[in-house]
Design an enzyme around this catalytic site. Sequence first.
Site, PDB file in Angstrom:
ATOM      1  N   CYS A  89       0.816  -1.225   0.000  1.00 11.53           N
ATOM      2  CA  CYS A  89       0.000   0.000   0.000  1.00 11.53           C
ATOM      3  C   CYS A  89       0.847   1.272   0.000  1.00 11.53           C
ATOM      4  O   CYS A  89       0.383   2.331  -0.413  1.00 11.53           O
ATOM      5  CB  CYS A  89      -0.939   0.010   1.201  1.00 11.53           C
ATOM      6  N   HIS A 338      -8.965   3.413  -2.324  1.00 12.97           N
ATOM      7  CA  HIS A 338      -7.578   3.009  -2.040  1.00 12.97           C
ATOM      8  C   HIS A 338      -7.001   2.241  -3.221  1.00 12.97           C
ATOM      9  O   HIS A 338      -6.901   1.009  -3.202  1.00 12.97           O
ATOM     10  CB  HIS A 338      -7.571   2.153  -0.775  1.00 12.97           C
ATOM     11  N   CYS A 368      -0.348   2.151   6.602  1.00 10.78           N
ATOM     12  CA  CYS A 368       0.014   0.763   6.867  1.00 10.78           C
ATOM     13  C   CYS A 368       0.238   0.039   5.548  1.00 10.78           C
ATOM     14  O   CYS A 368      -0.348   0.394   4.516  1.00 10.78           O
ATOM     15  CB  CYS A 368      -1.073   0.073   7.691  1.00 10.78           C
TER      16      CYS A 368
END
Length: 382
Positions: A89, A338, A368
Amino acid sequence: MPEAFIVEAVRTPVGKKNGGLSSQHPVDVAAHVLQTLIERTGIDPGAVDDVILGNTDSVGPQAGDIARLSWLAAGLPQHVPGVTIDRQCGSSQQAVHFAAQAVMSGTQDVVVAGGIQMMSVVPINLAWTVGHDLAFSSPFQSESWQRHYGAEEIDQFRAADLIAEKWNITREQMEEYALASHARAVHAIDSGYFTGQITPFGGLAVDEGPRRDTSLERMAGLPTLREGGRVTAALSSQISDAAAALLVCSADAVERHDLKPIARVHTMTVLGDDPVYMLTAPIAATRRALERSGLTVDDIDLFEVNEAFASVVLAWQKELGVESERLNVNGGAIALGHPIGASGARIMTGLLGELQRTGKRYGLQTMCEGGGQANVTILELL
């Protein structure tokens, strides 16, 4: 020590799953952002030393070093190289870190950094399923991994629930947070806060994720993602499509090319944590970044903590003691989406825009990442 400056940041709208960007080729989406970045800055594209893009699941139309292919597809100079990186991510936030580190080391002067992810085109974790006659499909099935961390599959949904349990965060608290994320994102869109950051593409000009009609009652009716858990789809980031890019330059390049930087990269850190909890690293990484920077929580004007799950942000907030008025002020991934490999650059583009809009000085961004990691970037508006 030499400094790294961010001259410009731009992104596409964030398209929802099977939404307005889903029919576009990932290379075309990334090429459009790269071309727009060059046009907005007015820099000679031949002066760019490297192009670094984040991307996960680099298979199919995202394979083959999409950073290099997208630069070429934009019709930009062939002598400029490109590299694609994967820190899950945090891939595009790490791309900015690598760009800034190259500039600060004196080995490069002009670097493009960003990310591309088309989750409608290449489903999440598709790369894990690629193999020939293998009896296993994920890294967690290796004997070496299981020797240290056990045979139970590592799962982000389980991790989000474990965090909610450990920090005593109720489902109702997470639903209230998620509702606020949508409200803040809708307000930002309606107020035009994102307009200057976005380059329309494929007929899409506005982020598709924020839900104007959501409510606590609707959220309360959703099933949990795991039996006996607390986290639901409404408390999770959305599957999305997007690209974003930033121009990172040295002081010499800023002067030589007559550029006007937005901000300087003040501090960068990356840190690992428990891979089973997976999503807790932003807490320790933020503390380390503040210690290294010489700043305190009170010095930071705006915080961006990626909303992978509501429990991640609320646990971070409990540990750092940051009030909601400085945290994800224009909504986050629960509302905006996202697009994994592009999220870091998308968030940074928004953070820079909000610092400019409000005239604030310091912004801190963290997220994260798979494997129990987190990047932190502190930016100082000029």
